[in-house]
Design a protein around this motif. Structure first.
Motif: not given
Length: 949
Positions: A776-780, A12-15, A847-853
């Motif tokens: 996934a770790i960064l999003n969380a 999900g997140p862009r550079a 809460i778990e956001p995953t990497e794809s958000e």
């Protein structure tokens, strides 16, 4: 920049977002975040190595080429699997529709009314065709459903039977071979002794508590079981019947014969063969057994306005609550497939099902008639759709395969032929031509099917079924398309907003991963087809096993388990077999932390182990000293420890290697629950932390969609010393040299959806997988930083970081009368599904956001939660009429002429500006769970039935 890389589409997140995220978290870059999150000693010393990542275009071409290596012969093998026609309207609008396949298990009933109605249709179909009183919302397959029937009948033994330890279970020799194998696996650990024999000579001894029969028998013979069942009941022996659901349209139902449980598969109700799955098993029984019934039951209740509302009923039966005292460990069902099967019944209705069943019987009779003219002997004196022919099997096989037909070759002199709805007049003539060639005779092609019936009059079905309006309304494509859309609009799925469920990893299910599933070269292969016809499948499945071996650091993998909970069970049974092979079969103690998933202790109990619970510390970690004390206390009988890593509390415990070492030092094996594998891939792995076996939730980490509660796949990966014990199959040999018996019906479990995970790994490659984990770790941690403005985060690692998920504490709001459930329901008004409620700590949200958000979606969710925090702040303890207690707010409520709430309609419906752009309306107000349990209705009864209840 490689703009066509799959990782760019999946993550999900862009550079350009990263620096903002790092600033919010309080780190300078990803390296610092990983240093503060991840224990150094468990990091992989070098990156995993996989094939270079494919683009989506390259993968789709690859999947097409692999699929072309499968030979799609006309399958007439039977043995519980029959080719079916998937109605195009169902394939397009459900099977291929993310509105249906990305939904979560319907724990939040107010935003799952569509799926719940579809499942109620499924239950009604099963109840009425089996003639039973209650059915669940599907099981994993026919064989595991039969094993659940055995366990239920064992659980409901009479008081005298329990006192006298009556433990024998009769299995008819007519049972499907894969079902017998699963029964063998499941019986021994719980103390059931199987006795296989001829039901016609069974002596009804008081040593037996139950029996299971196949209807029709495995090679097609239709038996009248009414006398058997009556005699069994006279000796307090309960009876399960494994039944072909399409045959029940023509045959007298097992319920009318007096059966106590009826199980089977709904695969032939419009579900692709898929090399064995996924297919929705069914389970129906008497209402008196509802508290012991496995799986989920959809029931009718009412909402806060007294309107009809559906929800999952009797949830106190579930393993999350009963833990090791649960009679089953079932977590995943086969909801997407059950929805399709139920919709198949809706689309065809009773008249359409009768036509399909009558034609199947007519085709079988026609083949027998013509083969008899050619001089062959047919052995079944009564059958529905399967005939048994005496002939030279080898000769038949050679000619049949040359003409691209598959039969089942029982022995050198017997061939079983099963017909199905896809068999045409031309196919029937081809079958006759094969036998004519064997006989060296000519034949005249037939032009119509026989109208003769070869079902005894007393076994013909006379009772009606599926008379409710829903099964007699939607028979045109326009009607069904609109009905499906009407239900879909009632459900919140990933195609609307993120579903941030802790421990359930609701990530993107990419379209490129899903597309090949509709290809007939993949979805139309029988699980017992010869190996030379399944080269594409075998290449893909073995490659996926190798990929998972690399990712986990282990030596071997089986893809057979059909769910995560079934994977747990498979892993424990492999550990059990390993101990027995070393003369240490007495090792039966499973140490399980108090914070473990409820399926862990339930699986351990099913595997014949004694559960010893270990403490967790105030920080949410495993209490190492308590674990050490219990491991040493039980060292002579220690079988294993079951751990989740990172922990269920969302922390990488730095003591993990110390934990695995002390278990090994005391003679035990380390079972790692793979629920949180999304926080390991590419950075560490189960082998690195010292585990011996892990299960993986392919429907979490590896992108198979949840489908509203299934399909799931739960393969186990094992260290070298456990490889010999991986499970086999009685028809197609798979597994280790000293394999345990089958875990599920098909050799490779739900093989079709394994293609999704194969695509996910192949398109991400090693670097993309690692990047997904890091994101996934960064999003969380980004969400943790933002939510900390309004909530306490309960547990953190030693340097203050979360892993891939976090737990926020909502218990302090009780002082204002606000429960965590109120927050969950209010989130619906903001357009979000609630995170995991009250697990693993009551009164919290995980809460778990995953990497794809992406960041915008993470911010929307955080804004919603912080807005709700302000709403809580405005509430007083005496104020019970507030926006949280009344949530969710429906369109009907908001558009009513009168509005008597102390807050505005706008605040109820559009609490933040973004909501107005894409408003999701819950279709019912808050559901009354207790009412539904007190007045259990779990089928499409007429409205009068609800009024009476």
């Amino acid at each position: 920049m490689k703009t066509n890389a799959f990782a760019l589409r999946h993550i999900g997140p862009r550079a350009t977002d990263l620096q903002h995220m790092f600033d919010t978290v309080g780190v300078k870059d990803m390296d610092q975040l990983l240093y503060e999150t991840f224990p150094d000693k468990i990091r992989l010393e070098k990156d995993i190595v996989l094939d270079p990542a494919m683009t989506e275009y390259e993968y789709l071409a690859h999947a097409t080429a692999l699929g072309a290596q499968n030979k799609v012969f006309k399958s007439m093998i039977g043995l519980g699997y029959n080719e079916a026609i998937v109605p195009a309207v169902i394939q397009r609008n459900i099977f291929e529709n993310p509105g249906w396949y990305t939904a979560y298990t319907p724990y939040q009933a107010e935003i799952a009314q569509g799926r719940l109605e579809a499942l109620l249709n499924f239950q009604t179909t099963v109840i009425e065709l089996t003639g039973m009183e209650i059915a669940n919302a599907s099981l994993l397959d026919e064989s595991t459903a039969a094993a659940e029937a055995m366990a239920l009948l064992f659980d409901v033994r009479t008081r005298d039977q329990k006192k006298n330890n009556v433990n024998k279970f009769f299995v008819s020799e007519e049972i499907l071979p894969q079902t017998l194998s699963v029964l063998q696996t499941r019986s021994t650990p719980i103390g059931v002794e199987l006795v296989v024999g001829n039901h016609e000579t069974f002596n009804f001894s008081e040593e037996f508590f139950g029996a299971i029969l196949q209807y029709p028998g495995k090679y097609g013979q239709v038996f009248d079981y009414e006398t058997f069942i009556n005699q069994a009941h006279s000796k307090s022996i309960t009876v399960a019947v494994a039944a072909d659901i399409l045959s029940l349209v023509r045959l007298k139902s097992p319920g009318e014969m007096g059966a106590d449980v009826v199980v089977g598969t709904t695969q032939r109700f419009g579900i692709p063969l898929g090399f064995g799955g996924p297919h929705a098993g069914f389970f129906a029984t008497k209402e008196e057994y509802k508290r012991s019934m496995p799986g989920r039951i959809i029931g009718v209740s009412q909402d806060a306005n007294g309107n009809r509302a559906l929800r999952m009923a009797l949830q106190t039966r579930e393993q999350h609550i009963k833990r090791e005292k649960a009679t089953s460990n079932i977590c995943t069902a086969q909801v997407l497939l059950a929805v399709m099967a139920g919709m198949y019944a809706v689309y065809h209705g009773p008249q359409g099902l009768r036509r399909i069943a009558n034609e199947a019987h007519a085709k079988a009779v026609t083949i027998e008639t013509e083969l008899t003219k050619l001089g062959f002997e047919q052995l079944n004196d009564s059958y529905f759709d399967t005939i048994l022919v005496k002939t030279d099997a080898a000769k038949v096989k050679a000619i049949a395969e040359a003409k691209e037909f598959n039969f089942y070759y029982v022995d050198a002199n017997t061939v079983s032929i099963s017909v199905n709805e896809t068999i045409s007049l031309a196919d029937v003539n081809s079958v006759i031509s094969i036998f004519a060639e064997v006989a060296g005779k000519s034949f005249e092609a037939i032009t119509e099917f026989s109208q003769e019936a070869l079902i005894p009059v007393k076994l013909e079905r006379t009772s009606t079924f599926l008379e409710h309006d829903v099964f007699n309304t939607y028979h045109s494509e326009s009607q069904l398309m609109r009905y499906i859309k009407k239900l879909e609009r009632k459900d919140l799925s990933l195609n609307h907003s993120m579903i941030s469920l802790g421990s359930c990893t609701m990530k993107l299910n990419a379209a490129a991963e899903m597309l090949p599933l509709s290809n007939p070269n993949w979805n139309n292969i029988h699980p017992f087809a010869p190996a030379d016809q399944t080269k594409g499948y075998l290449t893909m499945l073995h490659k996926l096993e190798q990929q998972l071996n690399v990712i986990t650091g282990f030596a071997g993998t089986t893809l057979q388990p059909n769910s995560g909970a079934q994977g747990e069970y498979a892993g424990l049974m492999v550990i059990r077999a390993y101990h027995e092979s070393r003369g240490e079969g007495h090792r039966n103690i499973a140490l399980i932390p108090a914070s473990a998933h409820g399926t862990n202790p339930a699986s351990a109990a099913m595997a014949g182990m004694k559960v010893v619970v270990t403490k967790t510390t105030a920080e949410g970690n495993i209490d190492v000293e308590d674990l050490r004390a219990k491991a040493e206390l039980h060292k002579d009988n220690l079988s294993c420890v079951m751990i989740t890593y990172p922990s269920t509390h969302g922390v990488y415990e730095s003591s993990i290697i110390e934990i695995t070492d002390l278990i090994h030092a005391n003679g035990g094996q380390v079972y790692m629950d793979g629920a949180n594998m999304n926080a390991q891939v590419g950075l560490t792995n189960p082998a690195r932390i010292g585990a011996d076996v892990c299960h993986l939730n392919l429907h979490k980490t590896f992108a198979i969609p949840h489908g509203g509660g299934g399909p799931g796949v739960g393969p186990i990966c094992v260290a070298q010393h456990l490889v010999p014990f991986l499970p086999t199959n009685p028809v197609i040999k798979v597994g280790g040299d000293n394999a345990i018996t089958a875990i599920s019906a098909a050799p490779y479990g739900s093989a079709l959806v394994c293609l999704i995970s194969y695509g996910y790994i192949s398109m991400l490659g090693a670097d993309g997988l690692k990047q997904s984990t890091m994101t996934a770790i960064l999003n969380a941690n980004y969400m943790k930083a933002r939510l900390s403005e309004g909530y306490d985060v309960l547990y953190s690692g030693e340097r203050g970081r979360a892993a891939h998920e976090m737990i926020i504490d909502c218990r302090m709001f009780k002082a204002k009368g606000i429960e965590v459930t109120d927050i969950a329901k209010r989130l619906m008004d903001y357009g979000f599904h609630a995170p995991t409620v009250s697990f693993p700590v009551a009164g919290t949200l995980m809460i778990e956001p995953t990497e794809s958000e992406d960041v915008a979606e993470l911010d929307r969710f955080c804004d919603a939660m912080l807005s709700i925090r302000k709403e809580i702040e405005a509430v007083t303890a005496e104020d019970t009429n507030n926006v949280l207690k009344n949530a969710p707010h429906t369109l009907a409520m908001l558009t009513a002429e009168t509005w008597e709430q102390p807050y505005s309609r706008e605040k109820a419906a559009y609490p933040l500006e973004y909501v107005a752009e894409n408003k999701f309306w819950p279709s019912v107000r808050r559901v009354d769970d207790a009412y539904g349990d007190r007045n259990l209705v779990c089928s499409c009864a007429p409205m009068e039935a609800y009024m009476e209840a």
